[in-house]
Write an enzyme that holds these catalytic residues in place. Structure first.
Site, PDB file in Angstrom:
ATOM      1  CG  HIS A  28      -4.514 -29.126 -25.993  1.00 54.43           C
ATOM      2  ND1 HIS A  28      -5.085 -30.155 -26.711  1.00 54.43           N
ATOM      3  CD2 HIS A  28      -4.094 -28.229 -26.909  1.00 54.43           C
ATOM      4  CE1 HIS A  28      -5.023 -29.879 -28.012  1.00 54.43           C
ATOM      5  NE2 HIS A  28      -4.423 -28.700 -28.142  1.00 54.43           N
ATOM      6  CE1 TYR A 210      -9.064 -19.675 -28.155  1.00 57.99           C
ATOM      7  CE2 TYR A 210      -8.932 -20.351 -25.858  1.00 57.99           C
ATOM      8  CZ  TYR A 210      -8.374 -20.278 -27.114  1.00 57.99           C
ATOM      9  OH  TYR A 210      -7.135 -20.817 -27.342  1.00 57.99           O
ATOM     10  CB  THR A 242      -3.983 -23.333 -21.016  1.00 56.18           C
ATOM     11  OG1 THR A 242      -2.809 -23.881 -21.653  1.00 56.18           O
ATOM     12  CG2 THR A 242      -3.831 -23.394 -19.499  1.00 56.18           C
ATOM     13  CG  ASN A 243      -5.905 -24.423 -27.451  1.00 61.51           C
ATOM     14  OD1 ASN A 243      -5.350 -25.413 -27.913  1.00 61.51           O
ATOM     15  ND2 ASN A 243      -6.490 -23.521 -28.226  1.00 61.51           N
ATOM     16  CD1 TRP A 244      -0.308 -19.270 -23.343  1.00 62.12           C
ATOM     17  CD2 TRP A 244       1.372 -20.660 -23.882  1.00 62.12           C
ATOM     18  NE1 TRP A 244       0.835 -18.524 -23.507  1.00 62.12           N
ATOM     19  CE2 TRP A 244       1.873 -19.343 -23.838  1.00 62.12           C
ATOM     20  CE3 TRP A 244       2.242 -21.700 -24.210  1.00 62.12           C
ATOM     21  CZ2 TRP A 244       3.206 -19.054 -24.090  1.00 62.12           C
ATOM     22  CZ3 TRP A 244       3.571 -21.423 -24.472  1.00 62.12           C
ATOM     23  CH2 TRP A 244       4.043 -20.101 -24.411  1.00 62.12           C
TER      24      TRP A 244
END
Length: 287
Positions: A28, A210, A242-244
């Protein structure tokens, strides 16, 4: 056309404590390329996040494969996603697009040929395609063998569970269920997620703790308790991301990307880490 600033987010740092195994997959991320503007209905793009930027992050975390998710900023305009997949290459990259009930079959096939393997359903503000169209979209993608990536507030699972049970295709419950606020790990709605996984076509993504956690980083103890329970129950149905580049997070609270990987040291055994990072995404995405 407006000028979007270049990336200033950190792309290197101390190595993660977890040594990623060969073939580790980030399931992701979002990319924001020059020349592509945010679309009406979506959030603004504060900074670019290019393929070159992400490759630096991959090197930092020792990751090899990636799944690029259509960001809300682009809404239903998948051009930047397709351009990113072309740059990344078919050996190591797949994509999840915004698909509507009216997307032409010729487009779906062309996207498949370029690496798209899923359709995003986003039931939070800014989502381009929502639960209202989920069943119709699922029928469109089923012949291609794609999956749905479904994100919602887990506290509202009761609003979605009936239609999730109707899905025949594979689908992902995104972002650790995204319970906002987090619930105890023995909450009835977590029980429901386990039952969905037991049906055999649901997956669960460990990603962006987070965003929902009310406890401190990097442990995210509240959402971590949920993650541990789900991982222990169905390690063969778990993937990670990571959702970066963590859009929408202020720089003062910007998460460490190494920490996003290292949560697996506390939430999963080494055998489970191998499944989550390598074996499961290879099966779901055809790597």
């Amino acid at each position: 056309m407006s000028e979007i600033p270049a990336n200033t987010r950190p792309l290197e740092g101390p190595a993660p404590r977890l040594k990623a195994p060969a073939g580790a997959t980030d399931c992701h991320i979002h990319l924001y390329l020059p020349g592509y503007e945010a679309q009406p209905g979506g959030p603004k793009i504060p900074e670019l996040a290019t393929v070159e930027d992400y490759r630096k992050l991959q090197q930092w975390l020792s990751l090899e494969r990636v799944v690029v998710t259509q960001p809300n900023a682009y809404q239903r305009d998948n051009r930047a996603l397709l351009a990113a997949l072309e740059q990344l290459g078919p050996d190591t990259a797949r994509g999840v697009a915004a698909v509507t009930p009216d997307t032409p079959d010729r487009d779906l096939q062309a996207w498949h040929d370029r690496g798209i393997r899923g359709a995003r359903i986003m039931n939070l503000p800014g989502g381009a395609v929502t639960h209202a169209d989920m069943l119709a979209v699922e029928k469109r993608i089923r012949p291609l063998g794609w999956h749905l990536m479904v994100q919602f507030n887990g506290c509202q699972l009761n609003d979605y569970i009936d239609n999730l049970q109707r899905l025949e295709s594979e689908y992902i419950i995104d972002h650790i269920g995204k319970f906002m606020p987090p619930v105890p790990a023995d909450d009835a709605r977590v029980d429901d997620i386990l039952r969905l996984l037991d049906r055999g076509n649901a997956w669960f993504k460990i990603c962006a703790g987070y965003e929902a956690s009310l406890t401190s980083a990097p442990e995210y103890a509240d959402v971590g308790a949920i993650a541990r329970r789900v991982i222990a129950h169905a390690p063969e149905r778990i993937i990670w991301g990571t959702n970066w580049p963590h859009v929408g997070v202020s720089r003062d609270n910007y998460p460490s990307d190494a920490d996003q990987l290292d949560v697996l040291l506390d939430w999963a055994t080494p055998e489970q880490q191998q499944k989550i990072l390598v074996d499961n995404p290879a099966r779901l995405y055809g790597f």
